[in-house]
Design an enzyme around this catalytic site. Structure first.
Site, PDB file in Angstrom:
ATOM      1  N   ILE A 154       0.511  -1.160   0.044  1.00  0.00           N
ATOM      2  CA  ILE A 154      -0.034  -0.045   0.026  1.00  0.00           C
ATOM      3  C   ILE A 154       0.978   1.230   0.032  1.00  0.00           C
ATOM      4  O   ILE A 154       0.370   2.059  -0.493  1.00  0.00           O
ATOM      5  CB  ILE A 154      -0.932  -0.076   1.530  1.00  0.00           C
ATOM      6  CG1 ILE A 154      -2.225  -1.067   1.354  1.00  0.00           C
ATOM      7  CG2 ILE A 154      -1.633   0.949   1.035  1.00  0.00           C
ATOM      8  CD1 ILE A 154      -3.117  -1.618   2.026  1.00  0.00           C
ATOM      9  N   ASP A 173      10.315   2.231   7.162  1.00  0.00           N
ATOM     10  CA  ASP A 173      10.268   0.857   7.317  1.00  0.00           C
ATOM     11  C   ASP A 173      11.153   0.211   8.125  1.00  0.00           C
ATOM     12  O   ASP A 173      11.627   0.008   7.133  1.00  0.00           O
ATOM     13  CB  ASP A 173       9.382   0.745   6.412  1.00  0.00           C
ATOM     14  CG  ASP A 173       8.245  -1.046   6.440  1.00  0.00           C
ATOM     15  OD1 ASP A 173       8.688  -1.656   7.259  1.00  0.00           O
ATOM     16  OD2 ASP A 173       7.644  -0.909   6.035  1.00  0.00           O
ATOM     17  N   ARG A 236      -4.462   0.923  11.236  1.00  0.00           N
ATOM     18  CA  ARG A 236      -5.442   0.942  12.561  1.00  0.00           C
ATOM     19  C   ARG A 236      -5.138   1.837  13.357  1.00  0.00           C
ATOM     20  O   ARG A 236      -4.431   2.078  13.488  1.00  0.00           O
ATOM     21  CB  ARG A 236      -4.440  -0.998  13.121  1.00  0.00           C
ATOM     22  CG  ARG A 236      -4.992  -2.023  12.432  1.00  0.00           C
ATOM     23  CD  ARG A 236      -6.680  -1.942  12.298  1.00  0.00           C
ATOM     24  NE  ARG A 236      -6.495  -3.339  12.020  1.00  0.00           N
ATOM     25  CZ  ARG A 236      -6.837  -3.619  10.092  1.00  0.00           C
ATOM     26  NH1 ARG A 236      -7.413  -2.985   9.876  1.00  0.00           N
ATOM     27  NH2 ARG A 236      -7.368  -4.873   9.651  1.00  0.00           N
ATOM     28  N   ASP A 260      -9.203   7.157   9.301  1.00  0.00           N
ATOM     29  CA  ASP A 260     -10.349   6.059   8.783  1.00  0.00           C
ATOM     30  C   ASP A 260     -10.468   5.127  10.096  1.00  0.00           C
ATOM     31  O   ASP A 260     -11.122   4.373   9.752  1.00  0.00           O
ATOM     32  CB  ASP A 260      -9.982   5.374   7.401  1.00  0.00           C
ATOM     33  CG  ASP A 260     -11.049   4.612   6.916  1.00  0.00           C
ATOM     34  OD1 ASP A 260     -12.458   4.904   6.388  1.00  0.00           O
ATOM     35  OD2 ASP A 260     -10.516   3.251   6.676  1.00  0.00           O
ATOM     36  N   GLU A 265     -13.997   0.623  17.177  1.00  0.00           N
ATOM     37  CA  GLU A 265     -15.067   0.774  16.356  1.00  0.00           C
ATOM     38  C   GLU A 265     -16.568   0.865  16.015  1.00  0.00           C
ATOM     39  O   GLU A 265     -16.647  -0.444  17.176  1.00  0.00           O
ATOM     40  CB  GLU A 265     -14.848   0.563  15.171  1.00  0.00           C
ATOM     41  CG  GLU A 265     -13.338   1.149  14.843  1.00  0.00           C
ATOM     42  CD  GLU A 265     -12.761   0.859  13.938  1.00  0.00           C
ATOM     43  OE1 GLU A 265     -12.896   0.222  12.395  1.00  0.00           O
ATOM     44  OE2 GLU A 265     -10.691   1.421  13.279  1.00  0.00           O
ATOM     45  N   HIS A 284     -14.237   3.701   8.591  1.00  0.00           N
ATOM     46  CA  HIS A 284     -12.571   1.961   8.114  1.00  0.00           C
ATOM     47  C   HIS A 284     -13.500   1.534   6.566  1.00  0.00           C
ATOM     48  O   HIS A 284     -14.030   0.399   6.683  1.00  0.00           O
ATOM     49  CB  HIS A 284     -13.206   1.530   9.212  1.00  0.00           C
ATOM     50  CG  HIS A 284     -12.349   0.017   9.130  1.00  0.00           C
ATOM     51  ND1 HIS A 284     -11.673  -0.545  10.373  1.00  0.00           N
ATOM     52  CD2 HIS A 284     -11.584  -0.531   8.150  1.00  0.00           C
ATOM     53  CE1 HIS A 284     -10.511  -1.374   9.889  1.00  0.00           C
ATOM     54  NE2 HIS A 284     -10.275  -1.558   8.349  1.00  0.00           N
TER      55      HIS A 284
END
Length: 334
Positions: A154, A173, A236, A260, A265, A284
């Site tokens: 992504i 990363d 997340r 998001d 949630e 989400h």
């Protein structure tokens, strides 16, 4: 009647059609996840259980699934699945790795553009009688810097799309190795995470929720960001300390945020982020574009059928890698 395949959450129609045409008995109830007892009863003799992100696949549930051969995850996040429990029982898990990457990448760019050019706010103002050209002019994104925390599939797709729009792209990363050439090919400049936070005009998060990433973005991380910068989270909720973020937004330590995902949630009515004008919240849906839902559903349907027919899916989750990450985190905290 014995059920072969139980689907406890919403699934795209393309995947459902494939399962219904397979000859196996299929039970589809997108609300089944919300009733643990009904779920146990429905799936007691099932060969496969398919879930999204709300079903709690834990030891207590797995103990009731006497004939289970495969757990299918409609998505990539694994924080609702106890992989220690699945591994100890020899139950493999398949996830839809990369199937929604385009959808999430496009959401991130939509967020960047929304933050830069407040078109909807301008439209609302005009409909109320306003015509404030100075207030709603916004800023260009060309020449601004997008910082990626996490550069998997992504992250790479987001970087490619961002560069096409004229953004500079930097990223961090720790899982990248010296042999990973993709960031260089993509044109992502690798930097330490602290530098990404300091330099970026937009910080976008693309990491799994693990002990090492919980509260990754906390008060200290937010303090490194520019007061004109924005945070975007499609990974997340637990990756962001929401209390620290609410404080940073309320005191304009950063310009704003688009989230998001949240730790819980949906959020409760008193959640502090709900009442901040510089925080955009969506339910989400970053990876839930229609095409992505069908792509994900088809992939999981096909791989679940492969597994219950005796094959081995290439989309099986690498449980050992995940458990090693947990072990490293526990050692670091001891």
């Amino acid at each position: 009647m014995q059920l072969d395949i139980v689907i406890a959450e919403a699934m795209g129609p393309a995947g459902l059609d494939l399962l219904n045409q397979s000859g196996y008995s299929v039970h589809y109830d997108p609300s089944l996840w919300s009733d643990a007892q009904q779920l146990k009863e429905a799936a007691a003799e099932a060969k496969a259980l398919i879930v999204r992100n709300q079903t709690k696949v834990n030891g207590a549930l797995l103990d009731e699934l006497r004939d289970i051969r495969i757990i299918g995850r409609l998505g990539v996040g694994l924080d609702n699945i106890d992989l220690t429990a699945t591994a100890s029982r020899g139950t493999p898990v398949v996830s839809a790795k990369n199937a929604n990457a385009v959808s999430v990448a496009e959401y991130v760019l939509a967020a960047v553009l929304t933050l830069s050019r407040p078109i909807l706010a301008a439209s609302s103002d005009v409909k109320l009688g306003g015509w404030d050209r100075k207030r709603f002019g916004g800023t260009e994104i060309q020449g601004k810097t997008l910082g990626l925390i996490g550069i998997g599939e992504i992250g790479h797709r987001t970087g490619i799309k961002a560069k096409a729009l004229g953004l500079n792209v930097i990223g961090s990363d720790p899982r990248l190795t010296p042999n990973d050439i993709a960031p260089g090919v993509t044109g992502i400049t690798l930097l330490p995470q602290e530098e990404v936070l300091r330099q970026a005009d937009f910080v976008s998060l693309h990491v799994p929720l693990l002990p090492s990433t919980r509260n990754l973005i906390d008060q200290a991380a937010l303090a490194r960001m520019k007061d004109t910068a924005y945070l975007i989270n499609t990974s997340r909720g637990g990756v962001v300390n929401e209390g620290d973020l609410a404080d940073a937004l309320a005191h304009h330590k950063i310009a704003g945020a688009v989230l998001d995902v949240l730790d819980a949630e949906p959020p409760g009515a008193e959640h502090p982020l709900l009442h901040l004008p510089n925080c955009i919240l969506t339910p989400h849906v970053a990876g839930a574009a229609e095409e992505a839902l069908n792509r994900t559903a088809l992939l999981i349907a096909a791989e679940v059928l492969r597994e219950i027919q005796g094959g081995t899916s290439k989309y099986r989750v690498d449980v050992n890698s995940y458990l090693n990450e947990l072990e490293r985190a526990e050692l670091a905290q001891s």
